[in-house]
Design a protein around this motif. Structure first.
Motif, PDB file in Angstrom:
ATOM      1  N   LYS A  28      77.960  40.215  35.799  1.00 56.59           N
ATOM      2  CA  LYS A  28      79.136  39.372  36.005  1.00 56.59           C
ATOM      3  C   LYS A  28      79.645  38.825  34.690  1.00 56.59           C
ATOM      4  CE  LYS A  28      80.774  35.332  38.572  1.00 56.59           C
ATOM      5  NZ  LYS A  28      80.401  34.258  39.494  1.00 56.59           N
ATOM      6  N   LYS A  29      78.700  38.380  33.833  1.00 53.72           N
ATOM      7  CA  LYS A  29      79.090  37.819  32.545  1.00 53.72           C
ATOM      8  C   LYS A  29      79.785  38.862  31.686  1.00 53.72           C
ATOM      9  CE  LYS A  29      77.279  35.481  28.459  1.00 53.72           C
ATOM     10  NZ  LYS A  29      76.078  34.963  27.771  1.00 53.72           N
ATOM     11  N   ASN A  30      79.213  40.061  31.663  1.00 47.17           N
ATOM     12  CA  ASN A  30      79.812  41.128  30.870  1.00 47.17           C
ATOM     13  C   ASN A  30      81.178  41.519  31.395  1.00 47.17           C
ATOM     14  OD1 ASN A  30      77.608  41.242  29.173  1.00 47.17           O
ATOM     15  ND2 ASN A  30      76.576  42.872  30.329  1.00 47.17           N
ATOM     16  N   ARG A  31      81.288  41.489  32.732  1.00 50.05           N
ATOM     17  CA  ARG A  31      82.577  41.843  33.329  1.00 50.05           C
ATOM     18  C   ARG A  31      83.632  40.804  32.976  1.00 50.05           C
ATOM     19  NH1 ARG A  31      84.654  40.356  38.124  1.00 50.05           N
ATOM     20  NH2 ARG A  31      82.656  39.590  38.853  1.00 50.05           N
ATOM     21  N   ILE A  32      83.250  39.524  33.036  1.00 53.06           N
ATOM     22  CA  ILE A  32      84.200  38.460  32.715  1.00 53.06           C
ATOM     23  C   ILE A  32      84.598  38.497  31.246  1.00 53.06           C
ATOM     24  CG2 ILE A  32      84.430  35.941  32.507  1.00 53.06           C
ATOM     25  CD1 ILE A  32      82.777  35.664  35.019  1.00 53.06           C
ATOM     26  N   GLU A  33      83.616  38.829  30.382  1.00 55.42           N
ATOM     27  CA  GLU A  33      83.874  38.808  28.954  1.00 55.42           C
ATOM     28  C   GLU A  33      84.389  40.137  28.427  1.00 55.42           C
ATOM     29  OE1 GLU A  33      83.899  36.090  27.300  1.00 55.42           O
ATOM     30  OE2 GLU A  33      83.166  34.969  29.032  1.00 55.42           O
ATOM     31  N   SER A  34      84.894  41.004  29.289  1.00 53.95           N
ATOM     32  CA  SER A  34      85.498  42.239  28.819  1.00 53.95           C
ATOM     33  C   SER A  34      86.721  41.898  27.971  1.00 53.95           C
ATOM     34  CB  SER A  34      85.920  43.107  30.007  1.00 53.95           C
ATOM     35  OG  SER A  34      86.960  42.470  30.724  1.00 53.95           O
ATOM     36  N   PRO A  35      87.146  42.804  27.083  1.00 52.86           N
ATOM     37  CA  PRO A  35      88.268  42.500  26.184  1.00 52.86           C
ATOM     38  C   PRO A  35      89.526  42.022  26.905  1.00 52.86           C
ATOM     39  CG  PRO A  35      87.146  44.484  25.467  1.00 52.86           C
ATOM     40  CD  PRO A  35      86.536  44.101  26.780  1.00 52.86           C
ATOM     41  N   ASP A  36      89.919  42.725  27.967  1.00 52.89           N
ATOM     42  CA  ASP A  36      91.137  42.329  28.686  1.00 52.89           C
ATOM     43  C   ASP A  36      91.001  40.947  29.308  1.00 52.89           C
ATOM     44  OD1 ASP A  36      92.327  44.678  27.996  1.00 52.89           O
ATOM     45  OD2 ASP A  36      91.935  45.685  29.910  1.00 52.89           O
ATOM     46  N   ALA A  37      89.823  40.695  29.904  1.00 53.10           N
ATOM     47  CA  ALA A  37      89.597  39.388  30.518  1.00 53.10           C
ATOM     48  C   ALA A  37      89.572  38.292  29.463  1.00 53.10           C
ATOM     49  CB  ALA A  37      88.292  39.393  31.311  1.00 53.10           C
ATOM     50  N   GLN A  38      88.998  38.593  28.298  1.00 53.02           N
ATOM     51  CA  GLN A  38      88.943  37.612  27.208  1.00 53.02           C
ATOM     52  C   GLN A  38      90.342  37.255  26.741  1.00 53.02           C
ATOM     53  OE1 GLN A  38      85.852  36.260  25.295  1.00 53.02           O
ATOM     54  NE2 GLN A  38      87.587  34.874  25.277  1.00 53.02           N
ATOM     55  N   ILE A  39      91.199  38.255  26.610  1.00 51.59           N
ATOM     56  CA  ILE A  39      92.583  38.021  26.196  1.00 51.59           C
ATOM     57  C   ILE A  39      93.291  37.130  27.204  1.00 51.59           C
ATOM     58  CG2 ILE A  39      94.824  39.118  25.855  1.00 51.59           C
ATOM     59  CD1 ILE A  39      93.310  41.524  24.672  1.00 51.59           C
ATOM     60  N   ARG A  40      93.082  37.429  28.500  1.00 49.58           N
ATOM     61  CA  ARG A  40      93.720  36.612  29.538  1.00 49.58           C
ATOM     62  C   ARG A  40      93.229  35.173  29.482  1.00 49.58           C
ATOM     63  NH1 ARG A  40      92.980  41.300  32.618  1.00 49.58           N
ATOM     64  NH2 ARG A  40      91.104  40.470  33.598  1.00 49.58           N
ATOM     65  N   LYS A  41      91.920  34.991  29.283  1.00 49.13           N
ATOM     66  CA  LYS A  41      91.367  33.641  29.173  1.00 49.13           C
ATOM     67  C   LYS A  41      91.970  32.905  27.985  1.00 49.13           C
ATOM     68  CE  LYS A  41      87.051  32.705  29.547  1.00 49.13           C
ATOM     69  NZ  LYS A  41      85.584  32.765  29.284  1.00 49.13           N
ATOM     70  N   ASN A 135      88.159  34.065  19.795  1.00 44.76           N
ATOM     71  CA  ASN A 135      87.545  34.101  21.117  1.00 44.76           C
ATOM     72  C   ASN A 135      87.711  32.740  21.792  1.00 44.76           C
ATOM     73  OD1 ASN A 135      85.369  32.340  20.244  1.00 44.76           O
ATOM     74  ND2 ASN A 135      84.422  34.129  19.294  1.00 44.76           N
ATOM     75  N   TYR A 136      87.304  32.698  23.038  1.00 44.34           N
ATOM     76  CA  TYR A 136      87.548  31.497  23.849  1.00 44.34           C
ATOM     77  C   TYR A 136      86.880  30.265  23.254  1.00 44.34           C
ATOM     78  CZ  TYR A 136      88.174  28.781  28.147  1.00 44.34           C
ATOM     79  OH  TYR A 136      88.539  27.833  29.069  1.00 44.34           O
ATOM     80  N   GLN A 137      85.649  30.411  22.780  1.00 45.08           N
ATOM     81  CA  GLN A 137      84.922  29.263  22.236  1.00 45.08           C
ATOM     82  C   GLN A 137      85.589  28.729  20.974  1.00 45.08           C
ATOM     83  OE1 GLN A 137      83.487  32.160  23.250  1.00 45.08           O
ATOM     84  NE2 GLN A 137      82.582  31.317  25.135  1.00 45.08           N
ATOM     85  N   ASN A 138      85.993  29.640  20.090  1.00 49.64           N
ATOM     86  CA  ASN A 138      86.630  29.200  18.851  1.00 49.64           C
ATOM     87  C   ASN A 138      88.006  28.603  19.105  1.00 49.64           C
ATOM     88  OD1 ASN A 138      84.455  29.914  17.266  1.00 49.64           O
ATOM     89  ND2 ASN A 138      85.233  31.960  16.809  1.00 49.64           N
TER      90      ASN A 138
END
Length: 302
Positions: A28-41, A135-138
């Protein structure tokens, strides 16, 4: 023997369950942190932040002495000065005088906003110079510095523009004081410069990417910083309010005033509450209006 076998089976079953949970969590974590999902976040983070900042910021300011509130509903903290216009007309100032005053206030506001954008660009450039990955954290880390730049603008408006220009203009009309608007605007520019420079210094201290050295020029001390610039992220483009306005309207910095107006009318026809009753359309129309008024405020739309 049977008891021992049961214990072994229980241990195997427990290990299987733990392994399954770990796999599912990791998947689940890997799926959420996929490149496309990261961009959306990342995109949602900035969009949500602007909305939250607008909602949580008090949008009216008391014009002391004259006992009325002016509303500052336009992003980042701007006004159409409708309440000031109403106050002047109620106090027997002519339409011509009133309109001239509102025009002067809008021109001064535009200059102040543009000065702030110049200083804010220095901060956004510093975002890139930290070398932090996008990334989201930064982005969350940098968000507090971006928000503080918005707070700096709001403070200058409430503590500088309103008492030193808006109120002072009414004082001037009543013959109570002299007013040099250009002088006051330049003073507020110096406030921006000082506040943003301090914010940049704090950014480098907290991100831990600078080396500090001291030198002296004309008997004044200043600090020089050398920055780690590897893996620059161009997060300045992501945080830029001008980029946000262009992207919201679907135009570019090369678009003419007429092209921006045409695109705004096109979007308004699609998302206006009279044409589109959905909640999403209502929210979209609010953001479109904010972006359009923002570009008008910095004279990108005539």
């Amino acid at each position: 023997m049977v008891k021992m076998l049961i214990i072994i089976l229980c241990i195997i079953l427990a290990l299987f369950v733990i392994g399954s949970i770990t796999f599912l969590f990791t998947f689940k974590k890997n799926r959420i942190e996929s490149p496309d999902a990261q961009i959306r976040k990342n995109e949602e983070l900035l969009s949500t932040n602007r909305k939250v900042w607008m909602r949580n910021t008090k949008r009216t300011v008391l014009v002391s002495k004259y006992d009325y509130f002016e509303s500052f509903e336009e992003f980042p903290f701007n006004s159409e000065f409708n309440n000031t216009k109403e106050y002047l007309l109620k106090n027997n100032f002519s339409f011509t005088t009133t309109n001239d005053v509102i025009k002067e206030l809008k021109e001064a506001q535009s200059k102040i906003l543009n000065f702030w954008l110049v200083e804010q660009r220095k901060l956004l450039k510093a975002f890139d110079q930290t070398g932090l990955e996008d990334n989201y954290q930064n982005r969350n880390f940098l968000m507090k510095f971006y928000n503080e730049s918005l707070n700096i603008y709001m403070k200058v408006v409430t503590q500088g523009f309103v008492p030193r220009i808006l109120k002072a203009k009414i004082d001037f009309l009543k013959g109570d004081a002299l007013l040099d608007i250009d002088k006051e605007v330049n003073l507020m520019h110096s406030w921006f410069t000082k506040a943003i420079d301090e914010l940049i210094n704090e950014l480098y201290k907290q991100s831990g990417v600078y080396q500090q050295s001291e030198s002296y020029t004309n008997n004044s001390q200043y600090q020089q910083y050398s920055y780690q610039q590897q893996r620059q992220s161009k997060m300045s483009d992501q945080f830029s309010d001008i980029n946000w306005a262009y992207q919201t309207l679907g135009v570019t910095e090369k678009s003419t005033s007429d092209e921006i107006k045409k695109q705004y009318r096109k979007l308004a026809m699609t998302y206006h509450p009279d044409k589109n009753k959905t909640t999403e359309a209502k929210d979209k129309m609010v953001e479109i209006n904010r972006a359009y008024q923002f570009l008008k405020s910095i004279n990108k739309v005539n």
